[in-house]
Scaffold this active site. Structure first.
Site, PDB file in Angstrom:
ATOM      1  N   HIS A  45       0.822  -1.201   0.000  1.00 21.31           N
ATOM      2  CA  HIS A  45       0.000   0.000   0.000  1.00 21.31           C
ATOM      3  C   HIS A  45       0.863   1.260   0.000  1.00 21.31           C
ATOM      4  O   HIS A  45       2.015   1.246   0.451  1.00 21.31           O
ATOM      5  CB  HIS A  45      -0.943   0.031   1.206  1.00 21.31           C
ATOM      6  CG  HIS A  45      -0.248   0.148   2.528  1.00 21.31           C
ATOM      7  ND1 HIS A  45       0.340  -0.943   3.157  1.00 21.31           N
ATOM      8  CD2 HIS A  45      -0.033   1.208   3.352  1.00 21.31           C
ATOM      9  CE1 HIS A  45       0.874  -0.557   4.296  1.00 21.31           C
ATOM     10  NE2 HIS A  45       0.672   0.758   4.440  1.00 21.31           N
ATOM     11  N   ASP A  74       0.662   5.050   1.646  1.00 18.85           N
ATOM     12  CA  ASP A  74      -0.020   5.506   2.854  1.00 18.85           C
ATOM     13  C   ASP A  74      -1.243   6.374   2.562  1.00 18.85           C
ATOM     14  O   ASP A  74      -1.167   7.398   1.868  1.00 18.85           O
ATOM     15  CB  ASP A  74       0.949   6.287   3.745  1.00 18.85           C
ATOM     16  CG  ASP A  74       1.843   5.373   4.565  1.00 18.85           C
ATOM     17  OD1 ASP A  74       1.428   4.232   4.843  1.00 18.85           O
ATOM     18  OD2 ASP A  74       2.949   5.801   4.932  1.00 18.85           O
ATOM     19  N   HIS A 128       4.635   0.231  -0.012  1.00 22.49           N
ATOM     20  CA  HIS A 128       5.443  -0.586   0.894  1.00 22.49           C
ATOM     21  C   HIS A 128       4.622  -1.731   1.451  1.00 22.49           C
ATOM     22  O   HIS A 128       3.385  -1.729   1.396  1.00 22.49           O
ATOM     23  CB  HIS A 128       6.046   0.256   2.027  1.00 22.49           C
ATOM     24  CG  HIS A 128       5.045   1.028   2.819  1.00 22.49           C
ATOM     25  ND1 HIS A 128       4.481   2.206   2.382  1.00 22.49           N
ATOM     26  CD2 HIS A 128       4.503   0.792   4.050  1.00 22.49           C
ATOM     27  CE1 HIS A 128       3.646   2.664   3.283  1.00 22.49           C
ATOM     28  NE2 HIS A 128       3.626   1.821   4.309  1.00 22.49           N
ATOM     29  N   ARG A 149       5.529   6.724  13.494  1.00 22.07           N
ATOM     30  CA  ARG A 149       5.388   7.302  12.160  1.00 22.07           C
ATOM     31  C   ARG A 149       4.958   8.759  12.210  1.00 22.07           C
ATOM     32  O   ARG A 149       4.137   9.151  13.050  1.00 22.07           O
ATOM     33  CB  ARG A 149       4.337   6.502  11.380  1.00 22.07           C
ATOM     34  CG  ARG A 149       4.330   6.761   9.880  1.00 22.07           C
ATOM     35  CD  ARG A 149       3.114   6.142   9.224  1.00 22.07           C
ATOM     36  NE  ARG A 149       1.934   7.005   9.364  1.00 22.07           N
ATOM     37  CZ  ARG A 149       0.773   6.793   8.750  1.00 22.07           C
ATOM     38  NH1 ARG A 149       0.622   5.733   7.984  1.00 22.07           N
ATOM     39  NH2 ARG A 149      -0.248   7.617   8.914  1.00 22.07           N
TER      40      ARG A 149
END
Length: 321
Positions: free
Chosen positions: A121, A123, A272, A289
């Site tokens: 995917h 983000d 990723h 993150r």
């Protein structure tokens, strides 16, 4: 030749030129010569930004930084956003930080997980303005396993034969959380959030990068639900074809995390894959993150993405990209 930096010398860090070392054929580079506990100079920011656009994902090892340091580093490259549209468990005092914590995911998703989505995917592409870039810092990592992989979506587009490029250039796709087949339990808290506050966007299948002008194949299994204007069968067949190209191992790089590793990637040109080798092991894995405010994607014909549900996702500061 590597550059050695004294960890306790602010002057040395501020004068250091980052050394960029590519690690794979199509994507990825390691950055040495900077200590992210210290403020970056404008020259360092320019060098790192140029490397990001060229190599798509950058790896900084042995960076002993805290939440505030990560936010400060991120802010040198753009506007830092809140942690996530659906996150309500950010660390106290740091609403920009998303805890990618295996200890919390069982409650959110109804099963043991090591990321919110264990499929390839980019983000949060369900948003009308997905993040421009992402910074991920490793805090607690397992002794074995738990690697993350990235793929170069520009290389994926360039790898298509010309007739498929022309077809992809004119297509648009609907993006929503979970893509065609959400992985979380239907009665989990995360499923409830996506149902009560849906975020859905129609994006061009081919995205033109606002800085480099490169075209990328902007579809992934984690968010892309269907191709607009096609039957379900036609959409599924074409998406499978595009997904095969996006996930071609030739375009990928794999990271073996260690505590203190920071990954910084261009979310407009990459996808990723979170680890799947730790499921059911009860292993603890904790990363943190931050994301940078993104622009609205534009296709080769100049048409922009269209929001079906949900608002733009904005931060409160300002910065470059």
């Amino acid at each position: 030749m590597s550059v050695t930096i004294e960890k306790d010398s602010t002057a040395a860090d501020s004068a250091a030129t980052p050394e960029i070392s590519p690690v794979a054929g199509h994507i990825g580079a390691e950055v040495t010569g900077v200590d992210l506990r210290h403020s970056l100079t404008d020259a360092q920011v320019d060098a790192i930004r140029a490397a990001l656009h060229r190599y798509k994902v950058l790896f900084f090892h042995d960076q002993q930084i805290a939440h505030a340091d990560q936010i400060a580093f991120s802010a040198r490259f753009g506007t830092v956003t809140p942690s996530h549209p659906y996150d309500d468990e950010a660390p106290e005092g740091f609403p920009e930080i998303l805890a990618v914590d295996s200890r919390k995911y069982a409650k959110r998703f109804g099963k043991v997980k090591y990321s919110y989505d264990n499929k390839w995917h980019t983000d949060v592409t369900a948003l009308i303005n997905p993040p421009a870039a992402t910074v991920l810092r490793a805090d607690i990592v397992p002794e074995q396993g738990g690697d993350t992989q990235w793929t170069n979506l520009v290389a994926a587009y360039n790898g298509l034969p010309q007739p498929l490029k022309l077809l992809a250039d004119g297509l648009r796709a609907e993006h929503r959380f979970g893509g065609r087949h959400p992985q979380w339990s239907h009665d989990s808290s995360y499923a409830q959030k996506t149902q009560t506050n849906p975020i859905v966007t129609e994006h061009p299948v081919v995205r033109v990068h606002p800085v480099t002008g490169e075209r990328s194949l902007f579809v992934t299994p984690g968010f892309t639900a269907r191709l607009v204007g096609l039957s379900s069968a036609q959409s599924d067949r074409l998406l499978d074809l595009f997904f095969d190209e996006v996930t071609n191992p030739a375009y990928t790089v794999r990271l073996r995390w260690r505590a203190g590793t920071v990954a910084f990637w261009d979310n407009r040109a990459t996808a990723h894959l979170a680890p799947t080798d730790l499921d059911d092991t009860q292993t603890t894995r904790v990363l943190y993150r931050t994301t940078l405010e993104g622009d609205i994607p534009v296709g080769p014909d100049g048409s922009a993405s269209l929001s079906i549900a949900g608002a733009e996702f904005r931060g409160t500061g300002s910065g470059g990209n």
